[in-house]
Design a protein around this motif. Structure first.
Motif, PDB file in Angstrom:
ATOM      1  N   LYS A 274     -47.167 -53.824 -25.709  1.00 18.71           N
ATOM      2  CA  LYS A 274     -46.200 -54.205 -24.688  1.00 18.71           C
ATOM      3  C   LYS A 274     -46.885 -54.247 -23.320  1.00 18.71           C
ATOM      4  O   LYS A 274     -47.933 -53.644 -23.112  1.00 18.71           O
ATOM      5  CB  LYS A 274     -45.058 -53.175 -24.616  1.00 18.71           C
ATOM      6  N   LYS A 275     -46.243 -54.971 -22.391  1.00 23.25           N
ATOM      7  CA  LYS A 275     -46.630 -54.868 -20.998  1.00 23.25           C
ATOM      8  C   LYS A 275     -45.877 -53.681 -20.400  1.00 23.25           C
ATOM      9  O   LYS A 275     -44.638 -53.673 -20.400  1.00 23.25           O
ATOM     10  CB  LYS A 275     -46.276 -56.148 -20.232  1.00 23.25           C
TER      11      LYS A 275
ATOM     12  N   HIS B   5     -51.633 -51.050 -25.558  1.00 22.49           N
ATOM     13  CA  HIS B   5     -50.687 -51.625 -24.607  1.00 22.49           C
ATOM     14  C   HIS B   5     -51.402 -52.152 -23.359  1.00 22.49           C
ATOM     15  O   HIS B   5     -52.473 -51.662 -22.982  1.00 22.49           O
ATOM     16  CB  HIS B   5     -49.646 -50.584 -24.197  1.00 22.49           C
ATOM     17  N   ASP B   6     -50.795 -53.133 -22.728  1.00 26.31           N
ATOM     18  CA  ASP B   6     -51.266 -53.650 -21.443  1.00 26.31           C
ATOM     19  C   ASP B   6     -50.592 -52.817 -20.357  1.00 26.31           C
ATOM     20  O   ASP B   6     -49.525 -53.169 -19.845  1.00 26.31           O
ATOM     21  CB  ASP B   6     -50.898 -55.129 -21.315  1.00 26.31           C
TER      22      ASP B   6
ATOM     23  N   THR C 130     -50.374 -50.592 -16.712  1.00 27.66           N
ATOM     24  CA  THR C 130     -50.827 -50.590 -15.323  1.00 27.66           C
ATOM     25  C   THR C 130     -50.087 -49.495 -14.563  1.00 27.66           C
ATOM     26  O   THR C 130     -48.864 -49.353 -14.694  1.00 27.66           O
ATOM     27  CB  THR C 130     -50.543 -51.935 -14.634  1.00 27.66           C
TER      28      THR C 130
ATOM     29  N   ILE D 164     -46.248 -57.339 -11.527  1.00 28.55           N
ATOM     30  CA  ILE D 164     -46.459 -56.401 -12.638  1.00 28.55           C
ATOM     31  C   ILE D 164     -45.152 -55.740 -13.040  1.00 28.55           C
ATOM     32  O   ILE D 164     -44.812 -55.632 -14.224  1.00 28.55           O
ATOM     33  CB  ILE D 164     -47.519 -55.344 -12.256  1.00 28.55           C
TER      34      ILE D 164
ATOM     35  N   GLU E 249     -42.708 -58.307 -14.700  1.00 26.92           N
ATOM     36  CA  GLU E 249     -43.110 -58.781 -16.027  1.00 26.92           C
ATOM     37  C   GLU E 249     -43.183 -57.669 -17.071  1.00 26.92           C
ATOM     38  O   GLU E 249     -43.392 -57.947 -18.261  1.00 26.92           O
ATOM     39  CB  GLU E 249     -44.467 -59.477 -15.931  1.00 26.92           C
ATOM     40  N   ALA E 250     -42.968 -56.429 -16.659  1.00 23.65           N
ATOM     41  CA  ALA E 250     -43.106 -55.294 -17.582  1.00 23.65           C
ATOM     42  C   ALA E 250     -41.963 -55.270 -18.602  1.00 23.65           C
ATOM     43  O   ALA E 250     -40.796 -55.424 -18.255  1.00 23.65           O
ATOM     44  CB  ALA E 250     -43.141 -53.986 -16.802  1.00 23.65           C
ATOM     45  N   ASP E 251     -42.347 -55.052 -19.869  1.00 21.98           N
ATOM     46  CA  ASP E 251     -41.340 -54.832 -20.913  1.00 21.98           C
ATOM     47  C   ASP E 251     -40.738 -53.440 -20.793  1.00 21.98           C
ATOM     48  O   ASP E 251     -39.578 -53.219 -21.147  1.00 21.98           O
ATOM     49  CB  ASP E 251     -41.987 -54.981 -22.302  1.00 21.98           C
TER      50      ASP E 251
END
Length: 336
Positions: free
Chosen positions: A17-18, A47-48, A50, A83, A86-88
């Protein structure tokens, strides 16, 4: 967190996931340690991930693994907003109300339609997260992240890097293990990190033996400004904006200064006031020992909150007026 939530989270985190991970404004060791510890765990899971910090973090925490990957909302606003949008999933760590991130970031977080997961140990959480691991009995969010990973049955991912991050928040939020919230479990968690190879002596040195000359001068001035009122078992100190500027203050230089007020024999309540004319506020840190609840005190008198023995507040009045208000409240409370 109940069994159903845990099983849902296992499923949610089972595929890449983001994920954005954020913390409160003016991050401390627990905020940075918990977000980076979780970041390293999620990256291992594929996971992506940040980490987004509302503003700059203190330079004495720059040595933590992957701080160079942290996005600063105030400095990289467009990138940070993208960021978050767009995060899930967005993890919110070491805070439980969007307002703790600052006005601009709060506005972004409030309008997002995403899955929020809260991990936090402060009182009275807001109701914004789908999944909440909120428990005031823990001394640090870092310790909670350790248990969160265990609840997911993913302890195999806890390594030296994660241990280094989480140890940092545990040691800073526990006052080097001397606060009442430190438990036997806390020490067992830390022992596991040491067995994994973290350099606990080096971490302590990086946190507490790495000060600039300016910071020492700031501490000296704060101590010289300290007032003691033994009849109320109370002390307080302050720094004006002029003093902070003249002494070359940088972010993090006043960290921990408030604790010195409790080191005086017979003192059970202390406050530290710092003036910020640019923001039009006086920031206040409160500390206590024993049963005096500074969380309740800060909420009732200075628009703040926190924990029983450690809390913060703010005032829109001048530094002098704020201190006079503080002194006046001492006649209405009982410190024990």
């Amino acid at each position: 967190m109940n069994k159903e939530d845990i099983e849902n989270l296992k499923t949610l985190l089972d595929s890449p996931k983001k994920i954005a991970i954020t913390m409160h404004r003016n991050p401390d060791g627990d905020a940075m340690g918990s977000t980076l510890g979780l970041y390293h765990f999620l990256k291992q899971k594929g996971h992506d991930a940040t980490v987004v910090s509302p503003n700059e973090f203190p330079d004495f925490l720059e040595w933590l693994p992957a701080t160079n990957n942290v996005i600063i909302f105030e400095r990289e606003n467009d990138k940070a907003v993208t960021i978050l949008e767009e995060a899930d999933i967005i993890f919110t760590l070491d805070f439980n109300a969007f307002g703790r991130t600052g006005e601009q970031m709060q506005k972004v977080l409030e309008k997002l339609d995403t899955t929020y997961i809260m991990i936090d140990h402060h009182q009275k959480p807001d109701d914004y997260a789908k999944y909440m691991f909120s428990d005031t009995s823990y001394g640090s969010t870092c310790e909670m992240v350790y248990h969160f990973i265990h609840q997911l049955d993913e302890s195999k991912y806890i390594n030296k890097t994660i241990g280094t991050c989480l140890y940092t928040g545990i040691v800073t939020d526990s006052g080097s293990f001397r606060y009442p919230s430190t438990t036997g479990t806390t020490h067992r968690v830390v022992a596991e990190f040491i067995d994994l190879g973290i350099d606990n002596a080096a971490i302590h040195s990086a946190l507490y033996d790495n000060h600039s000359h300016n910071r020492i001068q700031i501490l000296a001035r704060a101590l010289s400004n300290m007032k003691v009122m033994p009849e109320h078992k109370t002390s307080y100190s302050f720094l004006s904006q002029e003093e902070l500027i003249s002494l070359g203050n940088t972010k993090g230089d006043t960290e921990g200064v408030v604790n010195y007020g409790l080191s005086i024999k017979g003192i059970d309540f202390t406050a530290f006031f710092t003036e910020n004319k640019d923001e039009g506020i006086v920031k206040i840190s409160f500390r206590s020992r024993g049963n005096f609840d500074v969380n309740k005190y800060a909420r009732e008198h200075f628009n703040g909150g926190g924990h029983i023995n450690a809390a913060g507040g703010r005032s829109d009045e001048s530094l002098e007026a704020t201190i006079q208000k503080f002194i006046a409240t001492l006649a209405t409370i009982k410190v024990d």
